[in-house]
Structure formats: structure tokens, C-alpha cells
Design an enzyme around this catalytic site. Structure first.
Site, PDB file in Angstrom:
ATOM      1  CG  ASP A 207       3.243  -9.826   5.116  1.00  0.00           C
ATOM      2  OD1 ASP A 207       4.325 -10.428   5.015  1.00  0.00           O
ATOM      3  OD2 ASP A 207       2.690  -9.258   4.154  1.00  0.00           O
TER       4      ASP A 207
ATOM      5  CB  CYS B 242      -0.887   0.023   1.234  1.00  0.00           C
ATOM      6  SG  CYS B 242      -1.974  -1.396   1.278  1.00  0.00           S
TER       7      CYS B 242
ATOM      8  CE1 TYR C 273      -3.439 -10.278  -0.238  1.00  0.00           C
ATOM      9  CE2 TYR C 273      -4.903  -8.503  -0.928  1.00  0.00           C
ATOM     10  CZ  TYR C 273      -4.025  -9.044  -0.007  1.00  0.00           C
ATOM     11  OH  TYR C 273      -3.742  -8.346   1.125  1.00  0.00           O
TER      12      TYR C 273
ATOM     13  CG  HIS D  68      -2.063  -9.208   4.049  1.00  0.00           C
ATOM     14  ND1 HIS D  68      -1.763  -8.900   2.755  1.00  0.00           N
ATOM     15  CD2 HIS D  68      -0.881  -9.229   4.700  1.00  0.00           C
ATOM     16  CE1 HIS D  68      -0.449  -8.749   2.621  1.00  0.00           C
ATOM     17  NE2 HIS D  68       0.101  -8.953   3.793  1.00  0.00           N
TER      18      HIS D  68
END
Ligand code: ADP
Ligand code: SF4
Length: 691
Positions: A266, A31, A170, A173
């Protein structure tokens, strides 16, 4: 050049399905707080990484449909054709620098709030959405799943049209539908998408097959998968279902991008995970299971570790988010044998905090991050000097060091004076505290650079007064004299000193300089600042055998650290260390009998026994030298500028940025610098049509 320095293996090309990465450096999706809101800045961030040698550069997560609306966060967006040009900016600029562009498609399920679109939240099962908000996601029915697959296919085609070379599915997360379907923690379905692992994998398999089918060999299909949730048997484990998922899908994607979940695991900070490559023990099995290339992460900055991981067959591609933010030119520096020049990530997550605030990315180590487009800053290039010959910097904290380094790069004769016996200012002091050792890299990197330069003179043990500065005869002076913590309690809650008498009072500076509160009784640490330092000090003192009571007006300890994904760990660490936390209270008065606290809601008071106080409230700017020079000697100076914490106390990242900005603006017309503060991305008034 490659091959000359023992790291040649890192510069071998890697085939990823139909495309080929020119080397093994892979900027995984991360991000930026730019995304669809600031697409020109976003493209420039990614292009800079490509220029710095990252052979693959990825977007951040990209919403594929209005039912996955992450607003107000500034992620990327590919809802329909109108979003293609913004992403095309990135692919064109990344391609122009010789790299591949990857896009991380995402439907975020119950993680999407849909605050903007007001769409119903779609989830794997009926459940509340992720953020605290009285709103629930509904379990997707078969039609919803068919719709999702169509949206994903259509988004993949739009991604191809935008010029991407690699398209992601994806499941990571704990933030996307594909991941939610995989995890029993969320998936309570009883149809063919729930229950057994085979069933829970079904949606991911379908998304991978669909993406592969529509892209038809024109782009590679990557799969980002969190192999372990770091929750032990309560979650997915690499040794159990994590491995089974890789076995089931082994050669379906063209690339495995593997990591751990959730985001706070992560992107662990060095404060709680100092080890570079900390994810390797979780992800190292993947290559044994698949024939496809594997990229993994874990804050890699050491070329030796990277080389050994590739040589040992653990990874094919060195993945990085934060190390590529701290140093977009990391691959180039390794290739050219300029290892000492690598600006190593310190693992502070200030970059993450910007995304969590929905503003442009910033980095403690790299002040140009996020400024590539709006200020045209390049991390490795700065304009040469103009007419002036010499400049002086007083103070060698992060602001002074960065300012001196950039001025030296511009070609001025630079004099750097520091009162203390060592360079580094607050970086040196704070890095001596428990968990913050890696922060010293901010000073180390800059000091090394300054020491290489013949046009720099550096002095420690030189506390300068106004007369001494005048005597040096340097007309341009930058004062980076820093700040010190108030002892008297003034701060966020009280603008005036508190009533404190007959009790020893300490400040963070005392502790950082080695003067600790006595062991005779509890230390009341008053954290009115609510940043990171209060929690760090509490943990530091507890480790040194002090009984600490942390009193804060906040509802939680170190509230700021929610932005850096650390708050949960901070509070857990303090509680485990026996620190008593008293939230929602102000310190009112203190004397030899202890302290009086007051509830922030009711003002009701309570007594607390304590033997000393540690005041973490606010800072006093150190402006005496600047004030004296400006008031009595202004005629000697062309430039007299206060920078860093002395101008405005803030984060280390703010001080580095201030030093950088001052060096860039030196010899610029101040009015011009003020007028073009930065370029903005203005909203188009064009009518997009539609409903
Ligand atoms: P910043 O974060 O703005 O860089 P710091 O507090 O980290 O500020 O560093 C300020 C540095 O300036 C400290 O190391 C301090 O010793 C030094 N300093 C302050 N006043 C003087 C002075 N008069 N002469 C030389 N050094 C000074
Ligand atoms: Fe690393 Fe901190 Fe920069 Fe993020 S802000 S890239 S964690 S140095």
C-alpha cells in the site's frame, strides 16, 4: 476561486451517506506515532490537514478493546469512555476548520501483540502472532465473535459521542480480524465463518450491519478494504475474490475506501514503485460495482491525474496519506492555482519509519509535520524578521536550501553560496542513484521557491574560504557545508582506520560523482553503515555491470530499511541482480590479494577475492570553514551556526529539519529556545478508577 483553473471538479461536494464532504480531497487513515500517547499533537496534525483543505480527515487505526493492544506502538485507542476526550480534541479541531472527521476502528486479531494488557491474542484461527515472539493467537469461538461484535458496536457509539462523522470498518493491510477472516491464508475455519467466500465475508458483513444499526444514520459507515494482496494467485486478487467481495457488499457501506495489501504494498516507496497512482489498476473496477462513493490512494500529487481519475469515473474522492503529510495544504494550493508550490511527497517512507519506532511522525519534505502542537509550527506560516536585515547560508544541500528558503520567507536579505556547479548537495547526488530519482523533489521544490523571491541572491561555483565570508560583511552566517564519506573504514564497527593497502578504495561520494570501481574484478561493498545507501549503491553498480559482494556486520542487507517497509524488496532486488550478500561479517584488512573478513560472533576469519573496495562506513563532518571563522573571525559575526550534516550527519529529513529549526530560531534568545525545546504531553496523575 475553484473552477478558475480547470480543477473545479476536485472541489465539488460529495455526499457520503448522511454527511457531505465539501470537496474530493480525503485524508485516509494513516499512522502518526502520536495517537493515544500524544493526543494533542495528533489533533493538531489532523486539524492542519483540515485547514489545508482536506474535506475529510481520518484518525489512524483505533484499537477498540484491550484484546487489540498494539503497544508499544502509538496508535489510537477507544477501549472505553476514558479515551473519548482525547479523540474529541481531534473532532473539535477538525470541525472548526470546516472538515469531516473519520475514525478507523480496528480489532487487530493476531496482529495485536497484547504486550501491555497480557490478554490472550484472538485470531481467526490458531496461529502465531504476527511479530516474531513465542506467542500464539487462539481461534475465536462463537462467544468470542459475539464479544467482538459487541466491542465494535460499543466503540462505534463512543466514536459517535466523540464527534466523528464517519466510522470505519477496516479490513486491510492484513492487520485486522475482518481482513484475516476474509483471507484463506489465515482463515482455516470449518464453521460458517470459514470455507466459502460467503462464509469468510460473514464477519465483515456483520460488522458493517452492526455499525450501521447502532449509528442509525447519525454517522456515515465507511469500509476500508484491500482488494488485492499483490501476491498473484497466492492471495486475494482484484480480478477474482477482491471483486466478488465488493459485489457481495456493494451498497452496504456508505463509502468504499479501497487499496492494496499488505502495508508495504500500500505504501510503496518511489525506489521500487516510481509511478504515481500505482494502485489504480487494482482499484478502478470498484466504482463499476457499487453505487456508493469510492476513495482510492496511490501517492497522488498531480492535480491533472486526480482530475482525470474523477472525470473518468474511476474515483469519487482522492485519497492520500503521504501526499497529505508532505503537503497538508495540497488541496488549497490546487484550488488557488498555486500548483508549483505543492511540496510533493518523494515516497521515501521516513514518515512510516517514525510510526515503526513509536515516535512522532516526521517527513523529509515537510519539516513541520508532527511539530504543529509541540513547537507550534505551521507549514505555510513563519514569523517575520525582527531587527537583523541579512543572513548568509553556505551550502545548498537540504539543510542549506531549507534554511535559506525559510529565512527568505521571514523577510531577510538572503545570500546562498554553493561550491558545486549545481544546487542541491547530497539530494542532487543521491537522486542520481538507481531508484532515488524522485528524491530530487526536495531540492526542486525549494529552489523554485527561492528563485521566486527578490530578496535572495544565489551563487553556484562559489567555494568560500573564511576571508571571503568575512569580506561579504554579512553578520549572520549559517554553515550547511555537509559531510563526506570516510575512505578509511572507520565507522560503527571500528573507531579507527582499517588496515588497507595496495587496493583501490572508493566511497559513496566517488560513485555519486561518477567515479566507479573498475570492472576488472569483484567490488567488495562494505556496508558498516547499514542504512539505505549501501543497498542502493550495490544495486546501482550491479545495474552498471559490476560484480558486487556486499559485506555487512548486520544479519540482513540495509537493516535500516525494515523501518521504511523496504528491506524485503531491497534484499530480493540485490539477490536478483546477482549481488552476493555476506552478512554478519566485518571487514578486517584488505590488500592486493583481496580482503579478510571476520565473523561478528566468533571472530573467525575468511578470505574474499576482490579487486576494489567501496567503503560505506561513516561520514566526516565538513567543519573547516566554520572552525576557521569561529577561531579567527568571531568578532565579525552575530550568528555563526553549523547546521545539517556538518553538525550531525543523518537522514535528509534530519538535514531539512535542522535547516528549518535554525531559520525559526534565528533572532530568538538561545536560552529561551533551549528552555522550550518542545512542549511535552505529560501523563495525567488523575486516578481513573476502575479495578
Ligand atoms: P546537508 O545535508 O547538511 O544539507 P550536503 O552535504 O547535502 O549537506 O550539502 C552541503 C553542500 O555544501 C554541498 O553541496 C557542498 O558543495 C557545499 N559546501 C561545502 N563547503 C562549502 C564552502 N566552503 N563554500 C560553499 N559551499 C560549500
Ligand atoms: Fe512522503 Fe517521505 Fe514525507 Fe513520507 S516522509 S510523506 S514518503 S516525503
Amino acid at each position: 476561486m475553484s473552477g478558475a483553473n480547470g480543477y473545479s471538479i476536485l472541489f465539488e461536494p460529495v455526499k457520503i451517506g448522511p454527511v457531505t464532504a465539501r470537496n474530493r480531497f480525503f485524508q485516509v487513515p494513516h499512522c502518526t506515532g502520536l495517537g493515544h500517547v500524544r493526543p494533542q499533537a495528533e489533533a493538531a496534525v489532523r486539524a492542519m490537514k483540515a485547514e489545508g483543505g482536506w474535506s475529510v480527515v481520518s484518525t489512524q487505526e483505533t484499537e477498540i478493546h484491550p484484546t487489540s493492544d498494539l503497544g508499544p506502538y502509538a496508535e489510537h485507542r477507544l477501549w472505553d469512555r476514558h479515551d473519548i476526550p482525547a479523540l474529541q480534541l481531534m473532532t473539535e479541531q477538525v470541525h472548526a476548520k470546516g472538515s469531516l472527521a473519520a475514525i478507523q476502528l480496528a480489532h487487530n486479531g493476531h496482529h495485536a501483540m497484547n504486550h501491555l494488557t497480557r490478554a490472550p491474542a484472538l485470531g481467526v484461527s490458531d496461529r502465531p502472532i504476527d511479530v516474531v515472539f513465542p506467542k500464539q493467537a487462539r481461534a475465536m469461538d462463537k462467544q468470542d465473535i459475539r464479544d467482538l461484535r459487541r466491542w465494535h458496536r460499543e466503540a462505534a457509539l463512543r466514536a459517535k459521542e466523540a464527534g466523528f462523522d464517519i466510522v470505519y470498518v477496516y479490513a486491510g493491510h492484513q492487520m485486522t480480524l475482518a481482513h484475516h477472516f476474509l483471507l484463506p491464508q489465515y482463515n482455516t475455519r470449518s464453521d460458517e465463518y470459514g470455507g466459502s467466500l460467503e462464509n469468510r465475508v460473514r464477519l465483515t458483513r456483520e460488522l458493517l450491519e452492526d455499525t450501521r444499526e447502532v449509528l442509525d444514520g447519525h454517522c456515515a459507515v465507511a469500509f476500508r478494504f484491500a482488494v488485492d494482496q499483490m501476491m498473484g494467485a497466492d492471495g486475494m486478487q482484484a480480478s477474482e475474490e477482491g471483486r466478488a467481495v465488493v459485489e457481495m457488499l456493494a451498497d452496504l457501506p456508505d463509502l468504499w475506501d479501497v487499496n492494496v495489501a499488505d502495508w508495504s504494498n500500500d505504501s510503496q516507496t518511489t525506489r521500487f514503485q516510481p509511478q504515481d497512482g500505482y494502485q489504480v489498476p487494482y482499484t478502478d473496477f470498484v466504482k463499476q460495482v457499487t453505487n456508493k462513493p469510492v476513495v482510492g490512494v496511490g501517492r497522488f500529487t498531480s492535480p491533472d491525474l486526480m482530475t482525470s481519475l474523477v472525470a473518468k469515473g474511476v474515483l469519487d474522492l482522492i485519497g492520500a496519506a503521504r501526499p497529505s503529510i508532505a503537503d497538508p495544504f495540497l488541496p488549497k494550493k490546487i484550488e488557488e492555482g498555486r500548483i508549483e508550490e505543492i511540496r510533493e511527497c518523494i515516497g521515501c517512507n521516513i514518515c512510516v519509519s517514525a510510526d515503526n519506532l513509536g515516535v512522532s511522525i516526521r517527513c523529509t519534505q515537510n519539516p513541520t509535520m508532527g511539530e504543529e502542537w509541540r513547537r507550534k509550527w505551521h507549514p505555510e506560516v513563519i514569523a517575520p524578521k525582527q531587527q537583523e536585515e541579512a543572513a548568509m547560508v553556505v551550502g545548498s544541500g537540504p539543510a542549506g536550501l531549507e534554511c535559506a528558503m525559510q529565512l527568505a520567507k521571514r523577510g531577510y536579505q538572503v545570500t546562498l553560496a554553493e561550491a558545486a556547479e549545481e544546487f542541491g548537495g547530497r539530494v542532487l547526488k543521491e537522486s542520481g542513484l538507481k531508484g532515488l530519482g524522485a528524491w530530487k523533489r526536495v531540492a526542486d521544490n525549494r529552489l523554485w521557491d527561492l528563485q521566486q523571491r527578490a530578496n535572495v541572491q544565489m551563487f553556484t561555483g562559489s567555494k568560500l574560504g573564511a576571508e571571503e565570508v568575512v569580506e561579504l560583511g554579512i553578520a549572520n552566517v549559517f554553515l550547511a557545508t555537509g559531510s563526506s564519506w570516510h575512505r578509511d573504514g572507520r565507522g560503527r564497527s571500528s573507531p579507527r582506520p582499517l588496515e588497507i593497502r595496495d587496493i583501490p578504495v572508493f566511497t559513496p561520494d566517488d560513485v555519486m560523482e561518477g567515479t566507479l570501481p573498475p570492472e576488472t574484478g569483484p567490488v567488495l561493498l562494505y556496508d558498516d553503515d547499514q542504512g539505505y545507501i549501501g543497498g542502493v549503491l550495490a544495486s546501482h553498480l550491479a545495474a552498471m555491470g559490476r560484480k558486487v559482494v556486499l559485506v555487512t556486520p548486520g544479519a540482513i542487507a540495509s537493516a535500516f530499511t525494515e523501518l521504511t517497509l523496504e528491506q524485503h524488496r531491497v534484499q530480493a532486488e540485490l539477490l536478483e541482480a546477482g549481488v552476493e550478500i555476506i552478512p554478519l561479517h566485518n571487514l578486517q584488512t584488505a590488500d592486493d590479494t583481496g580482503a579478510t573478513l571476520s565473523c561478528v560472533y566468533t571472530n573467525r576469519t575468511r578470505h574474499l577475492d576482490c579487486a576494489s573496495l567501496l567503503m560505506v562506513t561513516s561520514r566526516q563532518r565538513e567543519t573547516a570553514l566554520f572552525d576557521a571563522l569561529r577561531a579567527h573571525h568571531a568578532e565579525h559575526f552575530t550568528t555563526l551556526e553549523l547546521i545539517g550534516d556538518a553538525a550531525a550527519p543523518g537522514l535528509i529529513a534530519d538535514a531539512v529539519f535542522a535547516g528549518h529549526l535554525a531559520a525559526r530560531n534565528f533572532e530568538r534568545d538561545p536560552e529561551a529556545a533551549d528552555a522550550d525545546w518542545f512542549r511535552r504531553e505529560l501523563i495525567s496523575l488523575e486516578d481513573m478508577g476502575g479495578a
